[in-house]
Write a protein that holds these residues in place. Structure first.
Motif, PDB file in Angstrom:
ATOM      1  N   ILE A   3      40.555   6.833 -36.478  1.00  0.00           N
ATOM      2  CA  ILE A   3      40.105   6.026 -37.545  1.00  0.00           C
ATOM      3  C   ILE A   3      41.263   4.916 -37.679  1.00  0.00           C
ATOM      4  CG2 ILE A   3      40.759   7.147 -39.593  1.00  0.00           C
ATOM      5  CD1 ILE A   3      38.293   6.193 -40.951  1.00  0.00           C
ATOM      6  N   LEU A   4      42.419   5.160 -37.956  1.00  0.00           N
ATOM      7  CA  LEU A   4      43.468   4.247 -38.047  1.00  0.00           C
ATOM      8  C   LEU A   4      43.602   3.245 -36.958  1.00  0.00           C
ATOM      9  CD1 LEU A   4      45.867   6.461 -39.748  1.00  0.00           C
ATOM     10  CD2 LEU A   4      44.286   5.230 -40.945  1.00  0.00           C
ATOM     11  N   ARG A   5      42.745   3.360 -35.757  1.00  0.00           N
ATOM     12  CA  ARG A   5      43.339   2.414 -34.611  1.00  0.00           C
ATOM     13  C   ARG A   5      42.014   1.380 -34.618  1.00  0.00           C
ATOM     14  NH1 ARG A   5      43.677   7.137 -29.949  1.00  0.00           N
ATOM     15  NH2 ARG A   5      45.566   8.210 -30.807  1.00  0.00           N
ATOM     16  N   SER A   6      41.052   1.574 -35.602  1.00  0.00           N
ATOM     17  CA  SER A   6      40.062   0.626 -35.770  1.00  0.00           C
ATOM     18  C   SER A   6      40.255  -0.494 -36.988  1.00  0.00           C
ATOM     19  CB  SER A   6      38.773   1.150 -35.494  1.00  0.00           C
ATOM     20  OG  SER A   6      37.470  -0.004 -35.911  1.00  0.00           O
ATOM     21  N   PRO A   7      40.717  -1.498 -37.097  1.00  0.00           N
ATOM     22  CA  PRO A   7      40.958  -2.421 -38.195  1.00  0.00           C
ATOM     23  C   PRO A   7      39.539  -2.890 -38.768  1.00  0.00           C
ATOM     24  CG  PRO A   7      41.582  -3.591 -36.011  1.00  0.00           C
ATOM     25  CD  PRO A   7      41.230  -2.269 -35.643  1.00  0.00           C
ATOM     26  N   HIS A   8      38.790  -2.723 -37.839  1.00  0.00           N
ATOM     27  CA  HIS A   8      37.357  -3.373 -38.315  1.00  0.00           C
ATOM     28  C   HIS A   8      36.561  -2.212 -38.978  1.00  0.00           C
ATOM     29  CE1 HIS A   8      37.428  -6.577 -34.663  1.00  0.00           C
ATOM     30  NE2 HIS A   8      38.230  -6.686 -35.647  1.00  0.00           N
ATOM     31  N   LEU A   9      36.826  -1.075 -38.663  1.00  0.00           N
ATOM     32  CA  LEU A   9      35.993   0.039 -39.299  1.00  0.00           C
ATOM     33  C   LEU A   9      37.052   0.294 -40.424  1.00  0.00           C
ATOM     34  CD1 LEU A   9      34.199   2.515 -39.652  1.00  0.00           C
ATOM     35  CD2 LEU A   9      35.936   3.789 -38.291  1.00  0.00           C
ATOM     36  N   LEU A  10      38.323   0.151 -40.554  1.00  0.00           N
ATOM     37  CA  LEU A  10      38.951   0.313 -42.036  1.00  0.00           C
ATOM     38  C   LEU A  10      38.640  -0.780 -42.861  1.00  0.00           C
ATOM     39  CD1 LEU A  10      42.637   1.083 -40.227  1.00  0.00           C
ATOM     40  CD2 LEU A  10      41.089   2.638 -41.575  1.00  0.00           C
ATOM     41  N   LEU A  11      38.341  -1.903 -42.526  1.00  0.00           N
ATOM     42  CA  LEU A  11      38.134  -3.038 -43.418  1.00  0.00           C
ATOM     43  C   LEU A  11      36.659  -2.881 -43.985  1.00  0.00           C
ATOM     44  CD1 LEU A  11      39.286  -6.121 -41.232  1.00  0.00           C
ATOM     45  CD2 LEU A  11      39.932  -5.450 -43.445  1.00  0.00           C
ATOM     46  N   ALA A  12      35.656  -2.338 -43.053  1.00  0.00           N
ATOM     47  CA  ALA A  12      34.386  -2.114 -43.627  1.00  0.00           C
ATOM     48  C   ALA A  12      34.468  -0.884 -44.512  1.00  0.00           C
ATOM     49  CB  ALA A  12      33.418  -1.571 -42.443  1.00  0.00           C
ATOM     50  N   LEU A  13      35.235   0.100 -44.505  1.00  0.00           N
ATOM     51  CA  LEU A  13      35.308   1.372 -45.535  1.00  0.00           C
ATOM     52  C   LEU A  13      36.238   0.723 -46.472  1.00  0.00           C
ATOM     53  CD1 LEU A  13      36.578   4.148 -42.958  1.00  0.00           C
ATOM     54  CD2 LEU A  13      34.064   3.956 -44.312  1.00  0.00           C
ATOM     55  N   ALA A  14      36.952  -0.206 -46.704  1.00  0.00           N
ATOM     56  CA  ALA A  14      37.568  -0.654 -47.788  1.00  0.00           C
ATOM     57  C   ALA A  14      36.374  -1.616 -48.628  1.00  0.00           C
ATOM     58  CB  ALA A  14      38.629  -1.542 -47.549  1.00  0.00           C
ATOM     59  N   MET A  15      35.759  -2.175 -47.937  1.00  0.00           N
ATOM     60  CA  MET A  15      34.538  -2.891 -48.729  1.00  0.00           C
ATOM     61  C   MET A  15      33.619  -2.048 -49.178  1.00  0.00           C
ATOM     62  SD  MET A  15      35.667  -5.950 -48.444  1.00  0.00           S
ATOM     63  CE  MET A  15      37.393  -5.789 -47.786  1.00  0.00           C
ATOM     64  N   ASP A 242      47.473  -4.694 -40.093  1.00  0.00           N
ATOM     65  CA  ASP A 242      48.365  -4.540 -39.108  1.00  0.00           C
ATOM     66  C   ASP A 242      47.949  -5.244 -37.864  1.00  0.00           C
ATOM     67  OD1 ASP A 242      50.434  -3.233 -40.340  1.00  0.00           O
ATOM     68  OD2 ASP A 242      49.833  -1.184 -39.654  1.00  0.00           O
ATOM     69  N   GLN A 243      46.580  -5.423 -37.759  1.00  0.00           N
ATOM     70  CA  GLN A 243      46.044  -5.889 -36.435  1.00  0.00           C
ATOM     71  C   GLN A 243      45.028  -6.964 -36.652  1.00  0.00           C
ATOM     72  OE1 GLN A 243      44.659  -2.464 -33.810  1.00  0.00           O
ATOM     73  NE2 GLN A 243      45.182  -1.052 -35.381  1.00  0.00           N
ATOM     74  N   ALA A 244      44.620  -7.038 -38.160  1.00  0.00           N
ATOM     75  CA  ALA A 244      43.445  -7.923 -38.235  1.00  0.00           C
ATOM     76  C   ALA A 244      44.181  -9.276 -38.641  1.00  0.00           C
ATOM     77  CB  ALA A 244      42.481  -7.513 -39.322  1.00  0.00           C
ATOM     78  N   THR A 245      43.658 -10.459 -38.513  1.00  0.00           N
ATOM     79  CA  THR A 245      44.060 -11.541 -39.119  1.00  0.00           C
ATOM     80  C   THR A 245      43.431 -11.742 -40.580  1.00  0.00           C
ATOM     81  OG1 THR A 245      42.202 -13.096 -38.374  1.00  0.00           O
ATOM     82  CG2 THR A 245      44.215 -12.701 -36.869  1.00  0.00           C
ATOM     83  N   PRO A 246      44.149 -12.645 -41.441  1.00  0.00           N
ATOM     84  CA  PRO A 246      43.609 -12.797 -42.738  1.00  0.00           C
ATOM     85  C   PRO A 246      42.289 -13.318 -42.812  1.00  0.00           C
ATOM     86  CG  PRO A 246      45.851 -13.766 -42.485  1.00  0.00           C
ATOM     87  CD  PRO A 246      45.517 -13.125 -41.085  1.00  0.00           C
ATOM     88  N   ALA A 247      41.962 -14.217 -41.699  1.00  0.00           N
ATOM     89  CA  ALA A 247      40.385 -14.722 -41.531  1.00  0.00           C
ATOM     90  C   ALA A 247      39.529 -13.810 -41.464  1.00  0.00           C
ATOM     91  CB  ALA A 247      40.528 -16.081 -40.426  1.00  0.00           C
ATOM     92  N   VAL A 248      39.681 -12.844 -40.423  1.00  0.00           N
ATOM     93  CA  VAL A 248      39.019 -11.709 -39.986  1.00  0.00           C
ATOM     94  C   VAL A 248      38.829 -10.735 -41.227  1.00  0.00           C
ATOM     95  CG1 VAL A 248      38.497  -9.468 -38.761  1.00  0.00           C
ATOM     96  CG2 VAL A 248      39.243 -11.546 -37.661  1.00  0.00           C
ATOM     97  N   ALA A 249      39.978 -10.405 -42.010  1.00  0.00           N
ATOM     98  CA  ALA A 249      39.613  -9.593 -43.240  1.00  0.00           C
ATOM     99  C   ALA A 249      39.012 -10.112 -44.262  1.00  0.00           C
ATOM    100  CB  ALA A 249      41.195  -9.329 -43.561  1.00  0.00           C
ATOM    101  N   GLY A 250      39.068 -11.693 -44.266  1.00  0.00           N
ATOM    102  CA  GLY A 250      38.307 -12.114 -45.318  1.00  0.00           C
ATOM    103  C   GLY A 250      37.117 -12.281 -45.336  1.00  0.00           C
ATOM    104  N   LEU A 251      36.727 -12.491 -43.915  1.00  0.00           N
ATOM    105  CA  LEU A 251      35.436 -12.376 -43.726  1.00  0.00           C
ATOM    106  C   LEU A 251      34.500 -10.866 -43.763  1.00  0.00           C
ATOM    107  CD1 LEU A 251      33.093 -14.082 -42.325  1.00  0.00           C
ATOM    108  CD2 LEU A 251      33.630 -13.144 -40.086  1.00  0.00           C
TER     109      LEU A 251
END
Length: 293
Positions: A3-15, A242-251
């Motif tokens: 799970i720690l290898r997928s920044p998009h999944l981690l961001l979704a779980l945080a949201m 670690d892997q996502a850009t601020p723009a992606v994390a913000g989105l």
């Protein structure tokens, strides 16, 4: 862990965790004052974090001290300033107004990232942000754009509006993470700093006669915000950066109304409507355009 290898999944779980935080914060606002909720949120989180990070924190204490000019402001922003603003806003704003304001986070993140990091966004990413913003708004207003004519601004909205650039700054500055600093060490330090900085506000609230009502609901709310909105959500979000850009994390903040709607269906018996499907479609397309290489 995979799970720690997928920044998009981690961001979704945080949201998902933070969507629950907003629902809880609004639902419990009559039982727990805002500064009290934030104090016990981080005090409870500290009790969760310390047992799993005690040895690591001891090893990395010199590194934390060396980088205190980054650690202390970042902890203050995330644990004290931003969260206090949100809980203050949720005392009086509506869920509609708050969600509309938070939908501005991706735009503000892009602006701050350009100013501080020199990041530039591609035209396709800009289109993705726009489409995702449209999808978030469709869900928030439930497909009834006429509600914009009746929206009113109160001081709660202003608190949340002020919180948007604060959180956006935290997201951008995560890209300046000190080399060698472990995520759990920083999270433990952040919880500790959050408790220390929040205590004077908590004490002032108590002195002014605002006390928490100790009920099963209020205790459950504190457990949720301590474990899910503080511990797990920040592990997910900080690791993803670690892997996502601020723009992606913000989105990914546009998933906030999506998850809020899902939680409403799961716990409040709300139904899936056409505007949910349309909004999710726009958000998914926006996320695809922004995260695709």
């Amino acid at each position: 862990m995979r799970i720690l290898r997928s920044p998009h999944l981690l961001l979704a779980l945080a949201m998902l965790c933070w969507a629950g935080n907003w629902v809880v914060g609004r639902a419990i606002h009559e039982q727990i004052p805002p500064f009290t909720l934030n104090f016990w949120r981080w005090a409870g989180s500290l009790l969760v974090i310390l047992p799993v990070s005690r040895l690591l924190l001891r090893q990395q204490w010199p590194l934390l001290v060396r980088h205190w000019k980054w650690v202390v402001p970042m902890a203050a922003i995330a644990a004290t300033i931003f969260q206090s603003m949100v809980y203050l806003g949720l005392q009086s704003t509506t869920a509609l107004n708050g969600a509309l304001i938070v939908a501005l986070v991706p735009v503000v993140v892009v602006i701050i990232a350009a100013a501080i990091l020199g990041d530039r966004i591609r035209s396709v990413q800009g289109l993705g942000i726009l489409l995702s913003l449209v999808g978030a708004v469709v869900i928030i207003v439930r497909g009834e754009f006429s509600v914009f004519r009746t929206l009113s601004i109160n001081h709660g909205d202003l608190w949340i509006l002020a919180a948007v650039p604060v959180w956006s700054l935290y997201t951008v500055l995560l890209k300046r993470w000190p080399a060698g600093l472990h995520r759990m060490s920083f999270l433990a330090a952040m919880a500790l700093i959050g408790v220390v900085l929040q205590f004077p506000l908590y004490a002032w609230e108590l002195a002014s006669g605002r006390h928490m009502l100790v009920t099963p609901e209020s205790i459950s709310a504190i457990v949720y915000v301590a474990v899910f909105a503080s511990f797990l959500a920040f592990v997910f979000y900080n690791t993803a950066m670690d892997q996502a850009t601020p723009a992606v994390a913000g989105l990914f903040h546009h998933l906030h109304p999506v998850f809020t709607a899902v939680l409403g269906m799961a716990f409040l018996g709300e139904r899936m409507n056409w505007y949910h499907a349309l909004g999710v479609a726009f958000i998914v397309l926006g996320l695809y355009l922004t995260t695709s290489r």
